[in-house]
Design a protein around this motif. Structure first.
Motif, PDB file in Angstrom:
ATOM      1  N   GLY A 161       0.818  -1.303   0.071  1.00 48.20           N
ATOM      2  CA  GLY A 161      -0.194   0.206   0.092  1.00 48.20           C
ATOM      3  C   GLY A 161       0.750   1.332   0.047  1.00 48.20           C
ATOM      4  N   ALA A 162       2.071   1.148  -0.179  1.00 46.61           N
ATOM      5  CA  ALA A 162       2.876   2.536  -0.275  1.00 46.61           C
ATOM      6  C   ALA A 162       2.727   2.981  -1.555  1.00 46.61           C
ATOM      7  N   LYS A 163       2.965   4.321  -1.534  1.00 47.96           N
ATOM      8  CA  LYS A 163       2.441   5.121  -2.763  1.00 47.96           C
ATOM      9  C   LYS A 163       3.856   5.494  -3.115  1.00 47.96           C
ATOM     10  N   MET A 164       4.158   5.518  -4.543  1.00 48.96           N
ATOM     11  CA  MET A 164       5.184   5.704  -5.412  1.00 48.96           C
ATOM     12  C   MET A 164       5.030   7.558  -5.644  1.00 48.96           C
ATOM     13  N   LEU A 165       5.896   8.290  -5.357  1.00 49.54           N
ATOM     14  CA  LEU A 165       5.786   9.490  -5.141  1.00 49.54           C
ATOM     15  C   LEU A 165       6.553  10.258  -6.663  1.00 49.54           C
ATOM     16  N   ASP A 166       6.178  11.319  -6.843  1.00 47.23           N
ATOM     17  CA  ASP A 166       6.938  11.836  -8.123  1.00 47.23           C
ATOM     18  C   ASP A 166       8.116  12.477  -7.762  1.00 47.23           C
ATOM     19  N   ARG A 167       8.693  12.016  -6.937  1.00 47.11           N
ATOM     20  CA  ARG A 167      10.132  12.620  -6.345  1.00 47.11           C
ATOM     21  C   ARG A 167      11.101  11.578  -6.593  1.00 47.11           C
ATOM     22  N   HIS A 168      12.435  11.878  -6.676  1.00 53.45           N
ATOM     23  CA  HIS A 168      13.219  10.829  -6.767  1.00 53.45           C
ATOM     24  C   HIS A 168      14.687  11.077  -5.738  1.00 53.45           C
TER      25      HIS A 168
END
Ligand SMILES: [Zn+2]
Length: 106
Positions: A19-26
């Motif tokens: 359920g972790a969300k992949m963010l638009d940051r690296h």
């Protein structure tokens, strides 16, 4: 450092499933996408690598301690041999101290 297929498979996939969300940051360190889980933003790759390094260090430390015990139990009577023996033991102790410091930095 680029991600290996194994890392993606073993780290990223289970994260997404949990359920972790992949963010638009690296991650500035390894370039992997950052994740968010329960309000915490983190880089799963760096966390995983750090954990692996610690395990490796622990392994080295343990074999050094084993060696040290072995040497301490087999001190030779001959003075020259004894000197060599103690020299090696001193080196091991110094190495161990260095590892301890490395762990403290983490
Ligand atoms: Zn990272």
């Amino acid at each position: 450092m680029a991600l290996s297929d194994k890392e993606i498979r073993e780290i990223i996939t289970p994260l997404l499933l949990s359920g972790a969300k992949m963010l638009d940051r690296h991650c500035p360190k390894c370039g992997s996408p950052l994740f968010e889980l329960n309000g915490r933003v983190f880089c799963p790759i760096c966390e995983h690598r750090k954990k692996e390094d610690t395990v490796k260090l622990k392994g080295i430390e343990e074999s050094l301690i084993e060696k040290l015990k072995l040497l301490a139990n087999q001190l030779p009577d001959d003075v020259d041999e004894l000197k060599k023996h103690l020299e090696v033991m001193k080196m091991i102790v110094e190495l161990l101290e260095r590892y301890k410091k490395m762990e403290e930095i983490r």
